[in-house]
Design an enzyme around this catalytic site. Structure first.
Site, PDB file in Angstrom:
ATOM      1  N   ASP A 173      36.289  34.534  43.763  1.00  0.00           N
ATOM      2  CA  ASP A 173      35.125  34.731  42.906  1.00  0.00           C
ATOM      3  C   ASP A 173      34.601  33.393  42.386  1.00  0.00           C
ATOM      4  O   ASP A 173      33.411  33.071  42.495  1.00  0.00           O
ATOM      5  CB  ASP A 173      35.521  35.646  41.748  1.00  0.00           C
ATOM      6  CG  ASP A 173      34.343  36.389  41.148  1.00  0.00           C
ATOM      7  OD1 ASP A 173      33.203  36.167  41.586  1.00  0.00           O
ATOM      8  OD2 ASP A 173      34.578  37.208  40.236  1.00  0.00           O
ATOM      9  N   ASP A 174      35.485  32.603  41.801  1.00  0.00           N
ATOM     10  CA  ASP A 174      35.091  31.281  41.297  1.00  0.00           C
ATOM     11  C   ASP A 174      34.567  30.405  42.422  1.00  0.00           C
ATOM     12  O   ASP A 174      33.589  29.662  42.255  1.00  0.00           O
ATOM     13  CB  ASP A 174      36.286  30.594  40.642  1.00  0.00           C
ATOM     14  CG  ASP A 174      36.643  31.208  39.310  1.00  0.00           C
ATOM     15  OD1 ASP A 174      36.513  30.526  38.292  1.00  0.00           O
ATOM     16  OD2 ASP A 174      37.046  32.387  39.283  1.00  0.00           O
TER      17      ASP A 174
END
Length: 652
Positions: A396-397
């Site tokens: 996600d990051d």
């Protein structure tokens, strides 16, 4: 390149009319305040607050180890007393219903800190716990703590022998089959539970008053196990407990050594095992049991990594579950890039570039990682969530950061973007979606074993993470067509995940509003038409959830009661920002709903330029563990206002 391509479409007359308007002034105030919070190294990081379980566990750890800092303990106790609900309980998120495991840990922590059981707040807490059936009804992790403090017998917790480390990969339970957070928490915990380690508990403080039935006589510690599969596993577990004396000492020694080597290899320096508090504490306590002395460098660093999670104020203190600099800096960068599309300010762009360079420096290379088990040979190229977590980059990051880098148009980040694309592409699950850390982590039957009463043992693909990946892949595929098949599979997954009402579930942010934001941004960069039926259903759902004040709000209750999706008792700035960004991505800049949402944000901006949401903003694990990202009410509203300004200028 991106800046020139967008700003040349802005209408000059409208630009003039916006100057010094309430919208322009709101953006300017938020922008300046946010820029002032950038650290010298280039990053942004905001507090990350969990429920009262984590600060309670910090006090419990100090008494477990007999390493009590009286001043710190007093400040944490002040924090805990100030979070109690009127009925005496402690919820998992502000305004939520009381939760027994959290409340039991707070009670024990405050009693250890010296609070009298006759104090009004302790009496209310105790009465509430007893009304729920007593401490025996606590979850597995709380009962393990109670067993280590000798408050319940070890038969009250699941049988999790350290020999699990020796199980073959084909076995129904294996470390590779569970999520990263479960692995890092469980491995040192196997040592603590196998050897039935006892807390030092120097004051010999007990909490027998929290039990309806004396703990040694309690027979229903596993009353929560109700499914046929769960009961079968429980029967096998009880059989295993009876056979434990037959385990050869050589096998136990080998398994213990393997567990020790596993978590030692992943200690992660000053960022800690898994860079998450529960794993870090378990590792620190396991190191103590294994005889590693206090002056050992690894043990000293392990303790320091835990201390670095503390937020200490003048009269109170709490412990964060982890820190979020990569996530915060990536999202702030996206918000400020949106501001700069209009302002074309070299000074602003330099601060953005400073943040992006810090992010680029944090990209992981070819350090070993557990994700390589599922993707052998895949080179590193992701980012962690925390300052450092090389074994466990966060998909996600990584997508958020890579999106900010590619959107900058700066050639100096081309290599970072290429490596991120290759890594993210390689982390796609078989169904086209993305989990947060793992690939195809979908052994759902494991959520029914007695140890997994929290239901959060796995890391399956989710719509919100997949949306962020598609957001980045949509940009990348325009430059590198070979990524188009990866993007198409992800978009197909997102279409299949859309709920009947048009929304998407938000696994990592509250909740359906967050899910719709994630996916509609993905649709935009992937080139999905704003007239697409999937987009129109999502837009209709968002508009139907707008409140009379023009804002949007959704509580964590929607994880517990599906009927409350998209609804809350009040509007919030961060969710209004998310809803606006989603609608703008769907081509709704001129809609009355968007105008009303913008007016809401302008009206509710504080004098310092920020907004103030009191609520918790995201789950760590739905129904079990919730978080408050202190940055969400700072950068999401700014992002929304800046996007609106850009879009109305482009439309004019």
């Amino acid at each position: 390149m991106l800046k020139q391509a967008t700003t040349t479409r802005f209408d000059a007359a409208l630009l003039g009319s916006l100057k010094d308007s309430p919208l322009d002034e709101a953006i300017a105030r938020a922008r300046e305040k946010l820029l002032g919070l950038q650290h010298a190294e280039g990053y942004w990081v905001f507090e990350l607050e969990a429920d009262c379980t984590i600060p309670s566990e910090y006090i419990l750890m100090m008494h477990y180890m007999d390493e009590i800092d009286a001043g710190l303990q007093a400040k944490i106790a002040n924090f805990l007393r100030g979070r109690q609900s009127a009925d005496g309980s402690y919820p998992l998120f502000q305004g939520g219903q009381g939760e027994i495991s959290c409340t039991v840990k707070v009670y024990y922590a405050l009693k250890l800190a010296g609070d009298s059981i006759d104090a009004p707040h302790m009496k209310r807490m105790r009465e509430w716990i007893l009304a729920q059936g007593g401490a025996a009804r606590s979850n597995v992790f709380t009962r393990i703590m109670l067993a280590m403090f000798e408050q319940i017998p070890w038969r009250g917790v699941p049988f999790i022998p350290v020999e699990i480390m020796l199980l073959p990969k084909w076995f129904p339970f294996h470390l590779d089959k569970i999520s990263y957070w479960s692995r890092t928490v469980m491995v040192p915990l196997l040592i603590l539970c196998t050897y039935r380690v006892k807390a030092r508990n120097p004051g010999k403080v007990d909490v027998r008053e929290l039990f309806v039935t004396a703990p040694e006589k309690e027979k229903n510690y596993f009353s929560h196990v109700k499914t046929p599969l769960g009961k079968m596993v429980l029967a096998l577990e009880r059989t295993g407990r009876m056979l434990e004396p037959l385990i050869p000492s050589s096998m136990r020694k080998k398994a213990t050594q393997r567990a020790h080597e596993w978590f030692t290899e992943r200690l992660n320096g000053y960022d800690g095992l898994g860079a998450i508090f529960p794993a870090m504490v378990n590792a620190y306590e396991a190191m103590d049991y294994l005889g590693i002395p206090p002056d050992n460098e690894q043990r000293r660093v392990a303790l320091e990594s835990i201390k670095r999670l503390l937020v200490i104020n003048e009269d109170s203190a709490y412990c964060q579950p982890c820190v979020s600099p990569i996530w915060d800096t990536g999202l702030v960068s996206l918000a400020l890039q949106e501001v700069d599309r209009y302002e074309d300010d070299p000074a602003l762009r330099e601060q953005i570039r400073h943040g992006l360079r810090w992010l680029a420096s944090k990209q992981l290379h070819d350090e070993p990682g557990d994700w390589q088990v599922k993707r052998p040979g895949l080179s590193g190229g992701g980012w962690a969530f925390q300052f450092g977590n090389s074994y466990y980059p966060d998909v996600d990051d990584s997508a958020v950061v890579a999106h900010a880098l590619i959107q900058s148009g700066e050639q100096e980040f081309d290599e970072n973007v290429d490596r991120a694309g290759a890594w993210i592409g390689g982390m796609q699950s078989g169904n086209g979606g993305y989990g947060a850390f793992d690939v195809d982590n979908t052994h759902y039957y494991l959520n029914y074993i007695p140890f997994a009463d929290h239901g959060a043992l796995l890391d399956p693909p989710t719509a919100d993470v997949s949306g962020r990946c598609a957001m980045f892949l949509g940009k990348l595929a325009k430059q590198k067509p070979e990524f188009r098949p990866v993007l198409d599979r992800c978009i197909d997954y997102l279409r299949a995940e859309q709920e009947a009402d048009g929304s998407w579930f938000g696994r990592w942010g509250t909740n359906y509003i967050y899910g719709v934001w994630s996916v509609l941004l993905a649709y935009e960069t992937a080139g999905v038409s704003t007239d697409d039926p999937s987009t129109r259903r999502a837009v209709a759902w968002l508009k139907s959830k707008q409140r009379s004040d023009g804002g949007w709000g959704e509580g964590n209750e929607s994880y517990h009661d599906d009927a409350t999706r998209g609804d809350f008792h009040t509007s919030t700035a961060f969710q209004t920002g998310l809803a606006l960004i989603a609608l703008l991505a769907a081509g709704e800049a001129e809609s009355p709903e968007v105008k009303a949402g913008v007016d809401y944000l302008i009206k509710h901006q504080q004098a310092d330029g920020f907004w103030k949401d009191q609520c918790f903003t995201a789950p760590g694990f739905p129904k079990v563990f919730y978080l408050k990202y202190h940055g969400y009410d700072k950068f999401f509203p700014l992002w929304a206002l800046a996007r609106y300004r850009n879009d109305i200028c482009s439309v004019a």
